[in-house]
Design an enzyme around this catalytic site. Structure first.
Site, PDB file in Angstrom:
ATOM      1  N   SER A  97       0.830  -1.206   0.000  1.00 15.88           N
ATOM      2  CA  SER A  97       0.000   0.000   0.000  1.00 15.88           C
ATOM      3  C   SER A  97       0.867   1.260   0.000  1.00 15.88           C
ATOM      4  O   SER A  97       1.665   1.461  -0.914  1.00 15.88           O
ATOM      5  CB  SER A  97      -0.953  -0.045   1.193  1.00 15.88           C
ATOM      6  OG  SER A  97      -1.991   0.889   1.056  1.00 15.88           O
ATOM      7  N   ASP A 227      -9.538  -5.458  -4.377  1.00 12.17           N
ATOM      8  CA  ASP A 227      -8.945  -4.453  -3.497  1.00 12.17           C
ATOM      9  C   ASP A 227      -9.835  -3.214  -3.511  1.00 12.17           C
ATOM     10  O   ASP A 227      -9.919  -2.513  -4.519  1.00 12.17           O
ATOM     11  CB  ASP A 227      -7.528  -4.110  -3.992  1.00 12.17           C
ATOM     12  CG  ASP A 227      -6.743  -3.255  -3.012  1.00 12.17           C
ATOM     13  OD1 ASP A 227      -7.362  -2.408  -2.343  1.00 12.17           O
ATOM     14  OD2 ASP A 227      -5.521  -3.432  -2.936  1.00 12.17           O
ATOM     15  N   HIS A 256      -7.459  -5.898  -0.087  1.00 14.42           N
ATOM     16  CA  HIS A 256      -6.263  -5.070   0.080  1.00 14.42           C
ATOM     17  C   HIS A 256      -5.297  -5.684   1.099  1.00 14.42           C
ATOM     18  O   HIS A 256      -4.089  -5.737   0.862  1.00 14.42           O
ATOM     19  CB  HIS A 256      -6.681  -3.672   0.533  1.00 14.42           C
ATOM     20  CG  HIS A 256      -5.564  -2.684   0.585  1.00 14.42           C
ATOM     21  ND1 HIS A 256      -4.814  -2.335  -0.525  1.00 14.42           N
ATOM     22  CD2 HIS A 256      -5.054  -1.954   1.622  1.00 14.42           C
ATOM     23  CE1 HIS A 256      -3.903  -1.446  -0.186  1.00 14.42           C
ATOM     24  NE2 HIS A 256      -4.018  -1.197   1.100  1.00 14.42           N
TER      25      HIS A 256
END
Length: 278
Positions: A97, A227, A256
């Site tokens: 991320s 995601d 995610h």
């Protein structure tokens, strides 16, 4: 606690486990978490004989709760200082991320010999926010909403995110783990509100296009098709073509936070990539 002190006086907490003569894997966490988010990966690769390193980004976890420097250039500079302090060479950098953005910026600028490979998992590059140049991005209102929720009631916001879209626990039939939700909340609340507020702009508005183009080492891009935090269409599918030596692998229906929900699958693919570098 092991820390380094950066040039601007910030203390960066880090973990450094395993043999000094083995391969080195450095893990970069996402917003608003800490090095603890990599427990499943660090323990796995430690058992495989690797040296594993992870730090708490400035303003996060056990590092200083900074009021300044909460942007990508400084994040990458902090990593460079950590790599120098620990004498990390030919390391493999793995970022999830926001940590994927940090990896992209650091690797693109790293000293020769510091990095051998990189992995971007559910990563924010090339750029998240919508603009004329990035019409498929998310509206700025989404990130303004993040900031408003954090400022209004950070503790509740940090319950809602992991209990909902981060791990896909809002999907029908999802097997919700309260422990995972609580651990996300614990990590988030360890950090500083100001630094985490600023980091929303860092992960959403930073353009990593030139960083991706500049990276010469092999890069593995991993992304879940479900995601909900960093949609695959505006991230991995755009990042991969910009890389000189990129490999894209997608996971049908994964969320995610797939490193936590599906560690066996992700660790297997990471191991294959890491071993290929030996």
């Amino acid at each position: 606690m092991p820390t380094i002190t950066t040039k601007d006086g910030t203390e960066i907490f880090y973990k450094d486990w395993g043999p000094r003569d083995g391969g080195v894997i450095v893990f970069h966490h996402g917003w608003p978490l800490s090095a603890d988010d990599w427990d499943a990966q660090m323990l796995f690769f430690l058992e495989q004989g690797f040296r594993v390193v992870a730090h708490d980004r400035r303003g996060h976890g056990r590092s200083s709760q900074t009021a300044t420097g909460n942007e990508m250039d400084t994040y990458a500079a902090d990593v460079a200082e950590l790599a120098a302090a620990l004498d990390l060479r030919e390391a493999i950098h793995v970022g999830h991320s926001t940590g994927g953005g940090e990896v992209a910026r650091y690797v693109a600028r790293a000293e020769p010999g510091r990095v051998s490979r990189a992995v971007l998992i559910g990563a924010v590059p090339p750029v998240m926010v919508r603009s004329e140049a990035n019409p498929g991005g998310l509206p700025i209102a989404v990130f303004d909403g993040f900031r408003a929720a954090l400022a209004a009631n950070r503790a509740q916001f940090y319950r809602d995110v992991p209990a909902g879209p981060f791990y896909g626990f809002n999907r029908a039939g999802a097997q919700v783990s309260q422990g995972i939700v609580d651990n996300w909340w614990r990590q988030g609340m360890m950090g500083g509100a100001k630094a985490q507020y600023d980091c929303i702009a860092a992960f959403s508005e930073t353009d990593f296009t030139d960083d991706l183009k500049a990276i010469g080492v092999p890069v593995l891009v991993l992304h879940g098709t479900d995601d909900q935090i960093v949609p695959i269409a505006d991230s991995a599918l755009l990042s991969h073509p910009l890389l000189k030596a990129g490999t894209l692998k997608t996971y049908d229906g994964f969320p995610h936070g797939m490193c936590t929900t599906h560690p066996d699958v992700i660790n297997r693919d990471l191991l294959a990539f890491v071993r290929d570098s030996r």
